[in-house]
Design a protein around this motif. Structure first.
Motif, PDB file in Angstrom:
ATOM      1  N   ALA A  69       0.829  -1.205   0.000  1.00 20.27           N
ATOM      2  CA  ALA A  69       0.000   0.000   0.000  1.00 20.27           C
ATOM      3  C   ALA A  69       0.865   1.257   0.000  1.00 20.27           C
TER       4      ALA A  69
ATOM      5  N   THR B  28       1.181   3.997  -3.063  1.00 19.83           N
ATOM      6  CA  THR B  28       0.922   5.407  -2.767  1.00 19.83           C
ATOM      7  C   THR B  28       2.086   6.278  -3.188  1.00 19.83           C
TER       8      THR B  28
ATOM      9  N   VAL C 188       2.042   9.233  -6.092  1.00 16.23           N
ATOM     10  CA  VAL C 188       2.468  10.617  -5.830  1.00 16.23           C
ATOM     11  C   VAL C 188       3.562  11.029  -6.803  1.00 16.23           C
TER      12      VAL C 188
END
Length: 59
Positions: free
Chosen positions: A10, A14, A18
């Motif tokens: 996760a 992420t 970004v």
């Protein structure tokens, strides 16, 4: 042990999201700058002016 891999996955997803978003925004900013420069070169736009002269009308 299984939850740890889910957390790592996760966080990795992420971080990649970004980084992709940042790269996309930087590329868009660069592209807009290039497009403005090309328009200025081609049509002789001045800052804040809606008047323009094409290369053919300048000769």
């Amino acid at each position: 042990m299984r939850r740890r891999w889910v957390k790592v996955l996760a966080i990795t997803v992420t971080i990649l999201a970004v980084l992709f978003t940042a790269a996309d925004r930087i590329a868009l900013r660069y592209a807009n700058h290039e497009a403005a420069q090309l328009a200025k070169d081609k049509y002789s736009f001045t800052n804040g002016s809606t008047e323009w002269r094409s290369r053919a009308s300048r000769s």
